[in-house]
Scaffold this active site. Structure first.
Site, PDB file in Angstrom:
ATOM      1  N   LYS A  80     -22.569  13.032 -48.106  1.00 34.75           N
ATOM      2  CA  LYS A  80     -21.625  12.407 -47.184  1.00 34.75           C
ATOM      3  C   LYS A  80     -21.395  10.951 -47.600  1.00 34.75           C
ATOM      4  O   LYS A  80     -22.337  10.241 -47.971  1.00 34.75           O
ATOM      5  CB  LYS A  80     -22.178  12.479 -45.762  1.00 34.75           C
ATOM      6  CG  LYS A  80     -21.245  11.953 -44.679  1.00 34.75           C
ATOM      7  CD  LYS A  80     -21.883  12.141 -43.305  1.00 34.75           C
ATOM      8  CE  LYS A  80     -21.002  11.623 -42.181  1.00 34.75           C
ATOM      9  NZ  LYS A  80     -21.644  11.802 -40.848  1.00 34.75           N
ATOM     10  N   SER A 128     -19.035  14.173 -37.558  1.00 39.01           N
ATOM     11  CA  SER A 128     -18.313  13.470 -38.603  1.00 39.01           C
ATOM     12  C   SER A 128     -18.678  13.941 -40.012  1.00 39.01           C
ATOM     13  O   SER A 128     -18.087  13.494 -40.992  1.00 39.01           O
ATOM     14  CB  SER A 128     -18.616  11.966 -38.488  1.00 39.01           C
ATOM     15  OG  SER A 128     -20.017  11.712 -38.680  1.00 39.01           O
ATOM     16  N   SER A 185     -23.521  15.189 -35.296  1.00 37.71           N
ATOM     17  CA  SER A 185     -22.598  15.238 -36.432  1.00 37.71           C
ATOM     18  C   SER A 185     -23.063  16.057 -37.621  1.00 37.71           C
ATOM     19  O   SER A 185     -22.327  16.195 -38.597  1.00 37.71           O
ATOM     20  CB  SER A 185     -22.260  13.806 -36.898  1.00 37.71           C
ATOM     21  OG  SER A 185     -21.391  13.199 -35.979  1.00 37.71           O
TER      22      SER A 185
END
Length: 461
Positions: free
Chosen positions: A80, A155, A179
């Protein structure tokens, strides 16, 4: 014929060990898939072709010499893009950091590289990691591999979509209010939020210091268990890292474990398919030898708790991004700027009250473990939804409690809704009992049986 990128982490590691295929062969198949599907799925902001190929070649040398470093050696892992990799940008979802160069690896990156993992790219995310759809104003949407124009959640949506779409074998995400687990549920993969402090967050751009976690995505429970074993450990260079006080070996037999359902969660409106699948899953756990008991947390409302938690996150994020609010306000998307400006206006007295309220809830929630060994719930109240529709405000109503109460929590696929979108089930346990939820999740996964991947699915893009 099985595509190498469809294999589990364990199968990949065994394939290397027995010399059935090379790390370079696996990597090239992943890169080919990224190239052919990136316009449709847009999971990656940057693909690290050159460094990944170099790392795969180094693994191939170790394969030849029968000196593999461990189960992650040669395994393609996505990262990420709020997690720092030295020499590459860490955008945190913002265009203005697209040309930034990170000067030091995050601790999790150091550990992955030490284990021989092949880092294949940086994945898309909501700006500032403050969102739940991975609909990025700068870099575009990441689509759910199970459904055209469907969100993967956020996210960490880029990481979950990359694993679900078989673009890599595993991935890292971050989890502040859900998330990791929300995207795992929406995309039909496994996502683990470990106990707070079990994996160091040093080198990860902070959103909320009190709630931030980093954890793995995989296609099986064993995948995330292997990744956790490589990533955990006390980091003396990070103040929020914790030593594991649980030195005893946990039993790995779930038969006889006492599970609890938090009935307060039902205040949140559940999609009918979520309710039906969850009830069937409870029966499966009963059949597996676990007892299930309904429990209530006194004076707990999931919706108001989610709002309170979001205020804390907004306040801490506003402090993190205070310089950007002053110097780059016009470059921050309006939806994010509003959240950060709101957080900046929260006074210290109100912030102290919020923390006190959440601590009190944590104490009441942890008292549940006087009666049960672990907790079970749906991961989200609904399946993934189209980008064009209104975003449900209750996405994190079930996940955020684990962040507040410092519980390890794992989301595992439990089935599909009526139109073929994945649904997730969540297991939670007291702090440092990560092994308990992993074994429960593994038992559930075994009893559930294999599920179709997106390539086999009628809703697949």
């Amino acid at each position: 014929m099985t595509h190498l990128a469809d294999l589990s982490l364990r199968d990949v590691s065994n394939g290397f060990r027995t010399k059935l295929f090379s790390a370079s062969e696996l990597l090239e198949q992943c890169l080919q898939r990224m190239s052919s599907s990136s316009n449709r799925r847009s999971a990656f902001l940057q693909v690290l072709n050159e460094s990944a190929r170099k790392a795969a070649q180094q693994t191939d040398t170790r394969i030849k010499n029968e000196s593999l470093l461990g189960p992650l050696d040669g395994v393609p892992i996505a990262i990420k893009d709020n997690i720092g990799i030295k020499g590459y940008p860490t955008t945190v979802g913002f265009q203005f950091w697209r040309d930034s160069i990170t000067e030091e690896d995050a601790q999790v990156i150091t550990l992955l590289q030490t284990a021989g993992a092949v880092l294949v790219g940086k994945t898309n995310l909501d700006e500032a990691a403050l969102g739940a759809t991975t609909d990025n104003a700068f870099f575009g949407c990441t689509y759910n591999p199970y459904g055209k124009h469907m969100t993967p959640g956020g996210s960490s949506g880029g990481s979950s979509a990359a694993v679900a779409g078989r673009l890599c074998v595993g991935a890292l995400g971050t989890d502040t209010m859900g998330s990791i687990r929300i995207p795992a549920s929406y995309c039909g993969v496994v996502g683990l939020k470990p106990t707070y402090g079990r994996i160091s967050t040093r080198g990860i751009f902070p959103l909320s210091r009190h709630l931030d976690h980093v954890g793995p995505f995989g296609r099986t429970v064993e995948d995330v268990q292997i990744m956790l074993s490589m990533l955990e450990g006390f980091d003396p260079r990070h103040p929020d890292s914790r030593r594991n006080p649980n030195t005893s070996v946990e039993p790995f037999n779930v038969k006889g474990l006492r599970l609890g359902t938090i009935e307060n969660f039902r205040q949140t409106e559940w999609h009918p398919d979520v309710s039906a699948s969850f009830e069937a899953s409870l029966k499966r756990m009963n059949d597996f030898g676990c007892s299930v008991k309904p429990l209530e947390i006194p004076d707990y409302e999931p919706a108001s708790t989610r709002i309170a938690c979001l205020k804390l996150v907004e306040a801490e994020a506003a402090s993190t991004f205070s310089n950007e609010l002053l110097t780059r306000s016009n470059q921050i998307p309006n939806k994010i700027r509003k959240l950060l400006n709101y957080g900046a206006r929260i006074e210290s007295k109100q912030l102290k009250q919020l923390k006190s309220r959440l601590l009190d809830l944590s104490n009441r929630a942890n008292a549940l473990f006087d009666q049960v060994d672990a907790l079970i719930s749906p991961t989200t109240p609904q399946p993934a939804f189209p980008f064009e529709t209104k975003v449900p405000i209750n996405q994190a109503d079930i996940t955020v409690l684990a962040n507040i109460a410092n519980w390890p929590a794992i989301s595992v696929p439990m089935g599909f809704d009526g139109v073929g979108m994945p649904l997730g089930i969540q297991f939670m346990a007291p702090a440092w009992r990560d092994a308990t939820i992993i074994e429960l999740a593994r038992s559930f996964e075994f009893s559930r049986g294999p599920l179709p991947g997106p390539a086999d699915h009628p809703s697949s893009i």
